[in-house]
Design an enzyme around this catalytic site. Structure first.
Site, PDB file in Angstrom:
ATOM      1  N   ASP A  39       0.765  -1.259   0.000  1.00 39.74           N
ATOM      2  CA  ASP A  39       0.000   0.000   0.000  1.00 39.74           C
ATOM      3  C   ASP A  39       0.793   1.306   0.000  1.00 39.74           C
ATOM      4  OD1 ASP A  39      -1.608  -2.082   0.744  1.00 39.74           O
ATOM      5  OD2 ASP A  39      -2.199  -1.239   2.655  1.00 39.74           O
ATOM      6  N   GLN A  55       4.128   0.527   2.385  1.00 38.50           N
ATOM      7  CA  GLN A  55       4.307  -0.711   3.135  1.00 38.50           C
ATOM      8  C   GLN A  55       5.507  -1.424   2.534  1.00 38.50           C
ATOM      9  OE1 GLN A  55       1.874  -2.184   5.902  1.00 38.50           O
ATOM     10  NE2 GLN A  55       2.578  -0.075   5.976  1.00 38.50           N
ATOM     11  N   PHE A  98       1.853  -0.906  10.039  1.00 34.88           N
ATOM     12  CA  PHE A  98       0.932  -1.073   8.907  1.00 34.88           C
ATOM     13  C   PHE A  98       0.548   0.299   8.330  1.00 34.88           C
ATOM     14  CE2 PHE A  98      -1.084  -5.583   9.458  1.00 34.88           C
ATOM     15  CZ  PHE A  98       0.175  -6.144   9.445  1.00 34.88           C
TER      16      PHE A  98
END
Ligand code: FRU
Length: 494
Positions: A39, A55, A98
């Site tokens: 991402d 990410q 994350f």
């Protein structure tokens, strides 16, 4: 203070990057510095530069304990890698940093909010992620994690909210100087919803409302939300997991969803009027937007699908690309996407062919390449009989090609990368219902070494697919069953 974990990641990426030749990377799409990328994170404009975090697992070309990679650009097309920004180095994020987002604080510092993950053994002996939201503050290169992390945890979840699936905060600053955050969450049965949080200073956060609930309509957990006003409407972008197809929408399982509607400031709730897929190809997920200084809303997605990651060999030195930045607009309850206008400055070697009428396979003088911007305008070539099929094959040699085909009678456009180098039993085609009358269709195809992005009818729909084939496969041919009349305008992108 930079942790040992982050120092190691920075040293590793700097060393290993040298072994990747320029030609092994796309030209103007951001790809992982080394190892794995998923991402887009923290897509923002800070100190005169666009920042893109992502990410990142530097050590292998597959998903692993998440770091944040970092790159900057002035034009969204030429990216410069910066040292990794975050590593999983604190007790509250030891199993991963994350997805999340970024903004600039009034004092000029950059604030990152990300999902901090810790694996915890449950009473039934299963091991689950506990997901909370944390902050890091920095100068555009180095970031310090906030001493009061995490700033949002299970205590701020509304009734029934799962602490195992609470992630991907998107933060922004409101006109009155307060801050908002939305994040994905789900109920015990896995049904997704988007939560809204508020803060006076960007550091202390509290729950405000459930912005919107899935109610079992579009997949399960809703990942990576974004929310903004555009052309008088409110737009919610999210990437639901495990969607079922509906007609010609939502064919990708882990897919993308755009909801267009209104926002009630009083109750903090969103009312949906229209829904659609964001991308109709194969490889597009978890997009995030930035508001450019000139007011444009620009979106970049991860140009990959979780289920097709095996398209690329695990031995590849990098895995994961970002999509082309796309300018967004809303017309008639629909989201439109066009390639960011900065790409016009890269166009050169213009080749034009007007009113080419053909009934079989043809090639055209000057039409080839793997880094190109090509506009095709199709019309019926015979006033008596509508053609059956049009196709364009690109990235083509004797072994490989990627294709688009269009059947005007069904109004179906298909992207097909069966012959684009995959050795795996994964999905290689997507069909999409497009707007066409009497065989007319406009396609703008942008190729960049390892990808194709197809903008249909001035951005009404986009189909994206990666193709990891030899760059000498650079041929382009056209095919008609029946008579097609076509205009072609093609540029190399340099
Ligand atoms: C979406 C996602 C996010 C999560 C991240 C982990 O692709 O699953 O929800 O934050 O990837 O890498």
């Amino acid at each position: 203070m930079t942790s040992q974990t982050l120092r190691e990641a920075r040293k590793y990426e700097e060393t290993v990057e040298k072994s990747i030749a320029r030609e092994e990377r796309p030209d103007f799409h951001l790809c992982s510095r080394v190892g794995w990328m998923n991402d887009p994170n923290g897509f923002s404009y800070h100190n005169g530069m666009y920042h893109m975090f992502y990410q990142y697992y530097p050590y292998e070309s597959k998903w692993g304990p998440m770091h944040w990679g970092h790159a900057v650009s002035r034009d969204l097309l030429h990216w410069e890698h910066l040292p990794a920004a975050l590593a999983p180095d604190e007790p509250y994020d030891r199993d991963g940093c994350f997805s999340g987002s970024a903004l600039t604080l009034p004092d000029g510092r950059q604030l990152l909010m990300y999902t901090s993950v810790v694996k915890e053994r449950q009473e039934n002996d299963t091991i689950r992620d506990i997901q909370t939201q944390s902050l890091a503050i920095g100068d555009g290169i180095d970031y310090e994690k906030y001493e009061k992390n995490p700033v949002l945890d299970a205590a701020e979840l509304p009734v029934g909210g799962s602490k195992f699936d609470f992630r991907d905060p998107k933060i922004w600053r409101n006109a009155d100087g307060t801050y908002s955050c939305i994040a994905g969450n789900c109920l015990a049965d896995g049904d997704g919803r988007i939560l809204l949080f508020t803060s006076k200073d960007g550091f202390q956060w509290k729950f405000r409302s459930i912005l919107v609930s899935n109610d079992h309509r579009f997949g399960k957990m809703w990942e990576c939300p974004d929310f903004f006003m555009l052309n008088g409407k409110w737009v919610l972008l999210t990437s639901p997991q495990d969607m079922l197809p509906k007609g010609f929408e939502y064919h990708n399982g882990n897919g993308t969803l755009c909801l267009i509607g209104t926002f009630d400031e009083q109750t903090g709730t969103f009312q949906e009027e229209n829904n659609q897929s964001i991308d109709y190809g194969i490889d597009f997920y978890a997009p995030q937007t930035v508001l450019a200084p000139d007011g444009r809303r620009i979106m970049i997605g991860w140009m990959q699908n979780w289920d097709t990651c095996t398209m690329r060999s695990p031995d590849a030195p990098w895995m994961g690309q970002m999509s082309l930045p796309r300018e967004l607009s809303v017309h008639g309850g629909r989201l439109y996407q066009t390639p960011v206008r900065e790409i016009d400055a890269m166009r050169c070697n213009k080749v034009v062919h007007k009113q080419i009428s053909f009934t079989d396979t043809i090639r055209l003088e000057g039409i080839k390449g793997r880094c190109i911007d090509m506009e095709l305008t199709l019309r019926r070539g015979d006033s008596q009989v509508l053609y059956q099929k049009f196709a364009v094959r690109f990235a083509q040699n004797d072994t490989y090609h990627t294709a688009l085909s269009f059947r005007p009678r069904e109004s179906i456009l298909k992207i097909d990368r069966k012959f684009s180098g995959s050795r795996r039993a994964i999905i290689h085609q997507r069909r999409s219902l497009v707007n066409s009358t009497d065989g007319s269709l406009k396609l703008r195809i942008i190729l960049d070494c390892f990808s194709a992005e197809v903008f249909v009818n001035d951005g009404e729909q986009v189909l994206t697919a990666t193709m990891y084939t030899d760059q000498t496969a650079d041929g382009i041919s056209f095919f008609a069953d029946g008579t097609v009349e076509m205009d072609v305008v093609k540029y190399d992108l340099l």
